[in-house]
Design a protein around this motif. Sequence first.
Motif, PDB file in Angstrom:
ATOM      1  N   GLU A 189       0.810  -1.217   0.000  1.00 36.28           N
ATOM      2  CA  GLU A 189       0.000   0.000   0.000  1.00 36.28           C
ATOM      3  C   GLU A 189       0.842   1.265   0.000  1.00 36.28           C
ATOM      4  O   GLU A 189       0.331   2.355  -0.268  1.00 36.28           O
ATOM      5  N   GLU A 198      -6.141   8.864  -9.614  1.00 36.80           N
ATOM      6  CA  GLU A 198      -6.518   8.049  -8.459  1.00 36.80           C
ATOM      7  C   GLU A 198      -5.554   8.260  -7.298  1.00 36.80           C
ATOM      8  O   GLU A 198      -5.959   8.274  -6.127  1.00 36.80           O
ATOM      9  N   GLU A 221      -5.933  10.321  -3.192  1.00 32.63           N
ATOM     10  CA  GLU A 221      -5.545   9.730  -1.904  1.00 32.63           C
ATOM     11  C   GLU A 221      -4.835  10.718  -0.981  1.00 32.63           C
ATOM     12  O   GLU A 221      -4.752  10.486   0.221  1.00 32.63           O
ATOM     13  N   CYS A 224      -3.474  -2.172 -17.080  1.00 32.37           N
ATOM     14  CA  CYS A 224      -4.225  -2.149 -15.820  1.00 32.37           C
ATOM     15  C   CYS A 224      -5.381  -1.154 -15.916  1.00 32.37           C
ATOM     16  O   CYS A 224      -5.356  -0.218 -16.727  1.00 32.37           O
ATOM     17  N   SER A 250      -6.829   0.064 -12.804  1.00 32.64           N
ATOM     18  CA  SER A 250      -6.929   0.799 -11.544  1.00 32.64           C
ATOM     19  C   SER A 250      -5.583   0.803 -10.836  1.00 32.64           C
ATOM     20  O   SER A 250      -4.708  -0.023 -11.108  1.00 32.64           O
ATOM     21  N   GLU A 305      -5.290   0.009  -7.811  1.00 33.40           N
ATOM     22  CA  GLU A 305      -5.296  -1.227  -7.024  1.00 33.40           C
ATOM     23  C   GLU A 305      -4.623  -2.358  -7.811  1.00 33.40           C
ATOM     24  O   GLU A 305      -3.814  -3.116  -7.255  1.00 33.40           O
ATOM     25  N   GLU A 306      -4.944  -2.474  -9.102  1.00 38.81           N
ATOM     26  CA  GLU A 306      -4.315  -3.489  -9.945  1.00 38.81           C
ATOM     27  C   GLU A 306      -2.816  -3.249 -10.069  1.00 38.81           C
ATOM     28  O   GLU A 306      -2.012  -4.175 -10.013  1.00 38.81           O
ATOM     29  N   ARG A 314      -0.844  -1.680  -7.981  1.00 37.96           N
ATOM     30  CA  ARG A 314      -0.151  -1.940  -6.712  1.00 37.96           C
ATOM     31  C   ARG A 314      -0.022  -3.444  -6.459  1.00 37.96           C
ATOM     32  O   ARG A 314       0.904  -3.885  -5.788  1.00 37.96           O
ATOM     33  N   ALA A 315      -0.923  -4.208  -7.031  1.00 36.91           N
ATOM     34  CA  ALA A 315      -0.879  -5.655  -6.838  1.00 36.91           C
ATOM     35  C   ALA A 315       0.124  -6.323  -7.775  1.00 36.91           C
ATOM     36  O   ALA A 315       0.523  -7.473  -7.544  1.00 36.91           O
TER      37      ALA A 315
END
Length: 534
Positions: free
Chosen positions: A54, A165, A169, A264, A266, A268-269, A271-272
């Motif tokens: 994260e 995105e 944050e 990707c 997002s 989230e994708e 970061r994964a």
Amino acid sequence: MKKLFISLALALITLTAGAQGPRVKTAEGVIEGTYESGIKVFKGVPFAQPPIGELRWKAPQPVKAWSGVRSAKEFGPNPMQLNPYGDMNFGTDKRSEDCLYLNIWTPAKTMNEKLPVLIYFNGGGLIAGSGSEPRYAGASMARNGIISITANYREGIFGFFAHPELSKETSYKGSGNYGFMDQVAAIRWVKDNIAAFGGDPERITIVGESAGSASVSALMASPLCKGLFAQAMGSSASVIGYGKIATLKEGEKAGKKTMKAIGCKSIEEMRAMPAEELLKKSATSNMTKMYNIDGYFFTEQPEETFKNGRQTKVPLLIGWNSTEAPITFLLGKNPMTIASVKKAITPRFGKDTDKVMEAYGLKTDADVASLPGARLAADMFVGFSTWKWCDMHEKTGGQPVYRYLYCHPRPAMRNADMVPGLAGGVQKKTEENKNALKVTGAVHSADIEYAMGTLPTNRVYDWQPEDFTVSDIFQGFYLNFVKTGNPNGLGLPEWTPINGQQTPSVMQIGVNSYMKSDAQLENIYHTVDSVIWK
């Protein structure tokens, strides 16, 4: 006899096991380093939490405390990167997203000496490089009475990726510039902890070459750095030069293109995605807009910051090399003609292209392969941007500015099958490139080992006695400046700051170093400046 051998072996094991390296208590815990030729060395010291999971694409977070004694005897992993340059040699083979470590060479005996401190930020285009590179090693500097430090920062997509995105944050509603923030975190950690290593937190000098130099100019422009360092040095680049840097919207737009190219949908994708996979996919995504006005690290265009005197106002030692790049940097495989030059630089200068070419003295095809062409190539690479930084700080910084031109060419390579590459790199010799990158002066990055006193760490070149003479001069200037804010000292030619001079006197660094004013060259820079910033 056998019993005697066993007894001696056991005694040796006991002595080795009991040997203790130097220990220092930092704010987070105790670290143990090594002794190397009379100095204390601490490698792989964390200055921020690992930017993984994260924390990928977030500002660096403070180090978490540890119990017991942490080993600081090996370099931390290099930042994630490919190898775009042929001249990079590292002190470790490891690379990882978990890369926020620094390395300290201190000559302190009692740890109460309050020694001056130097922090070096590596070059590499903000996509490669590491504090583990031997050419930046601080041993030689430390033996001359200063604490020398190298620090990693996130490179490429890991350090300079902006996206809407990510901006949502943050409290400041911006994103990107994480690599620059890592540098701030490193300086802040040093300021908070260096007294325990025998250093003076009020006598910190930051320095860098190429992307590291651009970083120093960025750090001077950032409000996050107020009061963190006392002096600065830069070699061959700045973030001020050929126009404005990206706005946040432009950075975010480039980030959206990068995300799409990677495949990707997002953050989230992204970061994964494993770091190695992200690195490989981002290498072909044509990342642009490496840094932007995020509203946090940069709150305005750096040019506006320096123009209005809002930069960190410290003494500055700054310069670039005599032949930063060959003319092929601009022309590629196109013929070395006036027509080719005009075509190459028109996108930059538009209707003022003829005016710029006239200023450089580019009138015939013969000029392209001689001094006028060499000057143009060097300046369009990094020379003009370094001049602009120097010029603006002299006008509004209220502090001495010492300017140099590094002129000494490297000797021949030890391996006849290799030839120089762009940006100071090396490459395998072929029929196609054997003459393309021949230059007569000091190429980009050629100054590093000379200034840092690290010539013996680079075995590519066949160093001669005059190379060590030049290194003594250049390193002497660096050492004096770090210690006093003034490069002058015993045994060195007198160096006058450019402050208030209509035609600046510039230190020509070579075997015979001397001051020189060049009105024609200054006229070129002012002409380009009037075109770019009109």
